[in-house]
Design a protein around this motif. Structure first.
Motif, PDB file in Angstrom:
ATOM      1  N   ALA A  25       0.828  -1.207   0.000  1.00 49.48           N
ATOM      2  CA  ALA A  25       0.000   0.000   0.000  1.00 49.48           C
ATOM      3  C   ALA A  25       0.861   1.256   0.000  1.00 49.48           C
ATOM      4  O   ALA A  25       0.556   2.240  -0.686  1.00 49.48           O
ATOM      5  CB  ALA A  25      -0.925  -0.006   1.212  1.00 49.48           C
ATOM      6  N   LYS A  28       2.683   1.749  -3.388  1.00 43.03           N
ATOM      7  CA  LYS A  28       1.766   2.235  -4.413  1.00 43.03           C
ATOM      8  C   LYS A  28       1.331   3.678  -4.168  1.00 43.03           C
ATOM      9  O   LYS A  28       0.634   4.259  -5.001  1.00 43.03           O
ATOM     10  CB  LYS A  28       0.518   1.343  -4.465  1.00 43.03           C
ATOM     11  N   LEU A  30      -0.715   4.543  -1.811  1.00 42.69           N
ATOM     12  CA  LEU A  30      -2.111   4.520  -1.391  1.00 42.69           C
ATOM     13  C   LEU A  30      -2.274   4.776   0.106  1.00 42.69           C
ATOM     14  O   LEU A  30      -3.365   5.098   0.573  1.00 42.69           O
ATOM     15  CB  LEU A  30      -2.740   3.157  -1.742  1.00 42.69           C
ATOM     16  N   ALA A  31      -1.192   4.612   0.851  1.00 44.72           N
ATOM     17  CA  ALA A  31      -1.235   4.839   2.296  1.00 44.72           C
ATOM     18  C   ALA A  31       0.124   5.330   2.766  1.00 44.72           C
ATOM     19  O   ALA A  31       1.162   4.957   2.214  1.00 44.72           O
ATOM     20  CB  ALA A  31      -1.609   3.554   3.040  1.00 44.72           C
ATOM     21  N   VAL A 152      -6.082  -0.432   6.238  1.00 39.77           N
ATOM     22  CA  VAL A 152      -5.353  -0.173   4.987  1.00 39.77           C
ATOM     23  C   VAL A 152      -5.710  -1.182   3.909  1.00 39.77           C
ATOM     24  O   VAL A 152      -5.808  -0.835   2.725  1.00 39.77           O
ATOM     25  CB  VAL A 152      -3.834  -0.159   5.256  1.00 39.77           C
ATOM     26  N   ARG A 153      -5.934  -2.435   4.270  1.00 41.24           N
ATOM     27  CA  ARG A 153      -6.244  -3.448   3.262  1.00 41.24           C
ATOM     28  C   ARG A 153      -7.570  -3.178   2.550  1.00 41.24           C
ATOM     29  O   ARG A 153      -7.843  -3.751   1.497  1.00 41.24           O
ATOM     30  CB  ARG A 153      -6.244  -4.845   3.878  1.00 41.24           C
ATOM     31  N   VAL A 158      -5.342  -1.494  -2.958  1.00 37.12           N
ATOM     32  CA  VAL A 158      -4.335  -2.152  -2.113  1.00 37.12           C
ATOM     33  C   VAL A 158      -4.307  -3.647  -2.388  1.00 37.12           C
ATOM     34  O   VAL A 158      -3.255  -4.251  -2.594  1.00 37.12           O
ATOM     35  CB  VAL A 158      -4.606  -1.871  -0.622  1.00 37.12           C
TER      36      VAL A 158
END
Length: 225
Positions: A25, A28, A30-31, A152-153, A158
């Protein structure tokens, strides 16, 4: 999404945040997961973050000053949707709460330690208290890791197959049905024929029936929801 984790023992949580899905994550974009050592914010020349409680009770208490200093520093850089404290007497963490938290942008998680935190932290700095179960741990680092992982998942992108997250246990208050993979026959232990049939509607019906049966047997309390 950005999660800032405040702790007095960063080495307990940093390795967990840098592998598997959480690493993916972050790679990428994304987090963002940041760990802050509260000892870096204390005014104590010995980097002390705890002291004896007033009133003479046993144990040590996390002091308010380094916690306030760290939270104030973070809030000076951005707005936060929640400032969470991991506590045994907080609201019970579950999948609906993880779903809700995954919609936020910026979150702070304060990890408790020692006997607890100065109560004024909970009165004036915390917006939400979360418990991962009715038991006491050495510190809040493991609960913080659990919360970060569960949240997060769920972020779009993700997990490669986003439907996988939506079909996890507890998403619909049912336990997940049994899953199987190759080989179809191992030592005479066979995969149910329905899963090999290719009939999507019947497979979906079988999975629902299995989830319902497992939930009735193992977690009947979930059906009340």
């Amino acid at each position: 999404m950005r999660i800032d984790i405040l702790t007095v023992v960063p080495e307990m949580i940093e390795p967990f945040l840098s592998c598997s899905i959480l690493k993916r994550a972050q790679d990428k974009g994304l987090a963002e997961l940041h760990v802050h050592n509260l000892r870096d914010y204390t005014t104590s020349r010995h980097r002390k973050v705890d002291d004896y409680p007033f009133g003479g009770e046993a144990g040590m208490v996390m002091q308010i000053q380094p916690i306030d200093a760290c939270i104030s520093a973070l809030k000076s850089e951005r707005d936060y949707d929640e400032v969470i404290f991991t506590s045994p007497d907080g609201e019970k963490f579950d999948q609906p709460m993880a779903n809700s938290l995954s919609l936020l942008q910026n979150v702070i998680i304060l990890c408790g330690h020692y006997k607890g935190v100065d109560w004024r932290v909970r009165e004036h700095l915390i917006t939400k208290e979360i418990s991962v179960g009715d038991y006491v741990l050495t510190g809040g680092e493991l609960p913080a890791a659990v919360i970060a992982d569960a949240v997060v998942r769920l972020l779009p992108g993700v997990i490669g197959d986003e439907q996988s997250a939506l079909s996890d246990s507890f998403q619909d208050n049912l336990l997940a049905p049994p899953v199987y993979s190759r080989p179809a026959d191992y030592k005479g232990w066979k995969v149910p024929d329905i899963l090999l049939s290719g009939h999507e509607a019947k497979i979906a019906e079988w999975r629902y029936e299995q989830a319902l049966e497992r939930t009735r047997r193992l977690r009947p309390d979930l059906l009340e929801k």
